[in-house]
Write an enzyme that holds these catalytic residues in place. Sequence first.
Site, PDB file in Angstrom:
ATOM      1  N   SER A 129       0.826  -1.195   0.000  1.00 20.27           N
ATOM      2  CA  SER A 129       0.000   0.000   0.000  1.00 20.27           C
ATOM      3  C   SER A 129       0.870   1.259   0.000  1.00 20.27           C
ATOM      4  O   SER A 129       1.667   1.464  -0.912  1.00 20.27           O
ATOM      5  CB  SER A 129      -0.945  -0.060   1.213  1.00 20.27           C
ATOM      6  OG  SER A 129      -1.957   0.878   1.127  1.00 20.27           O
ATOM      7  N   ASP A 284      -8.887  -6.248  -4.748  1.00 23.56           N
ATOM      8  CA  ASP A 284      -8.288  -5.070  -4.107  1.00 23.56           C
ATOM      9  C   ASP A 284      -8.772  -3.820  -4.843  1.00 23.56           C
ATOM     10  O   ASP A 284      -8.423  -3.587  -5.996  1.00 23.56           O
ATOM     11  CB  ASP A 284      -6.766  -5.166  -4.177  1.00 23.56           C
ATOM     12  CG  ASP A 284      -6.055  -4.058  -3.398  1.00 23.56           C
ATOM     13  OD1 ASP A 284      -6.696  -3.039  -3.083  1.00 23.56           O
ATOM     14  OD2 ASP A 284      -4.853  -4.217  -3.120  1.00 23.56           O
ATOM     15  N   HIS A 313      -7.415  -5.970  -0.466  1.00 25.54           N
ATOM     16  CA  HIS A 313      -6.410  -5.110   0.153  1.00 25.54           C
ATOM     17  C   HIS A 313      -6.187  -5.457   1.624  1.00 25.54           C
ATOM     18  O   HIS A 313      -5.117  -5.186   2.172  1.00 25.54           O
ATOM     19  CB  HIS A 313      -6.804  -3.638   0.017  1.00 25.54           C
ATOM     20  CG  HIS A 313      -5.654  -2.702   0.182  1.00 25.54           C
ATOM     21  ND1 HIS A 313      -4.644  -2.596  -0.739  1.00 25.54           N
ATOM     22  CD2 HIS A 313      -5.325  -1.831   1.176  1.00 25.54           C
ATOM     23  CE1 HIS A 313      -3.747  -1.711  -0.336  1.00 25.54           C
ATOM     24  NE2 HIS A 313      -4.137  -1.236   0.821  1.00 25.54           N
TER      25      HIS A 313
END
Length: 337
Positions: A129, A284, A313
Site C-alpha cells: 500500500s 483489491d 487489500h
Amino acid sequence: MTTFDFFELGDFSLAGGATVPDAKLAYRTLGTLNAAKDNAILFPTFLAAPPEALDVWIGEGRPLDPTKYFIILPGHFGLSPSTSPENTAAPFERGAFPAVHISDDVIAQHRLVTEKFGISELQLILGWSVGSLQIWEWAVRFAPMVKRLASIAGSPRPRPWTKLWLRYAVEEQITSDPAWQGGFYPSIESVQAGLRRVGRVTAITAPTTGFYREGEELWRPLGFSSDGDVVSRLFEGLFIGQDPNGVIAQARKAALADPAHGGELADALGGITAKTLVAGFTGDFLFPPEESRRAAALVPGAKYQEIPSSYGHLATFALSEQDVKNVDQLLRDLLSD
C-alpha cells in the site's frame, strides 16, 4: 509497548520547500547486521500503521527471517513518533505542519540506512500500500543500492480512484468534523467523530464484495461477533487514537506519490535495476491488480503475480493463512537468488 530508536535528521529540507528543525525518523530493527553489512532488508510501513504492524510477516524460518537478515522497519513523516504535526514545534506545529512527500520519507530512510548503519546495498526492499509507494521511490531514486524489490498490493503512484478515496474517505471525513478548527483542535479525542467516520467509510470501501455477504461473512473466522463489531473493532480501531493532522499529512503525501516527479513513468521505472516482483490481490479496490500489472510491464525483467484472495487489500493484515503462504512463497523465491 513497542520501543523505537530514533535517527536524528537535524534541520531537514522537505521537497515542498520548508525546512523542519530537529526532524527525526523513528525505526525498529530485527536481527543483526553482519560484518559485511550485506544482509539488510528495508520494510516501510503503510497509512496510519506503526512499524510493528508488519511483524506478522516476519519470523524465524520464514522468508523475512531475523536470524538471517537485518530487517529495518522505518516509520515515515506524519506518523508519530517520527516527525509529525503533533510533535513538531512552532511554526510547524499541528495544523501548520508543512506538506510532506514520499520522497521526503525515502531520503530520510536512505540517510538512516547509509549514515547510521553504513549499508551500501539492500538485499530487498518491500512494502504494502503506502509502503509500496515508498519502495518505488526508493528503486528509482537510489537504484544502485536496491538488489531486489517486492511491491505487494501497491503501485508506483495511486490511480485516480485511490486519490479520490484518500481525499474523501480519509481527509474530508476529518476536516468536516466541527472540532477540526483548521487542525488546531484542543485534543485528539475531540475529533474522534471524524476519525470514526474514516474507519466506517474504510469499512465499506476497502474490503472485497464478499466480506459482508450473507453466507460468506469473511469477518466471522477473524473472531468478530457481527458486522457491526468488525466495523467498530477493526476499521474504527485502525484510526481511533491517531493524530488527525498526522493521518491527513499521510493521506495527502500518498495522493501525490510519483517516482517520475511529473515526468514519464515509463522512463522512471525503466531505470530500475533491482530484481522486481510485483504482486496484486484479486478484489483489491485501493490498488487493483491491473494497476500493479501495468507497473510491472514498465520495469525491465519484472515478474508480475496476481494472488487469488478473498480479502483483497485487507490481505495486508495477514488475515488468511492461504494469503500468508502465497506471499511467503513469492518472497522466498525472490530471495533465493
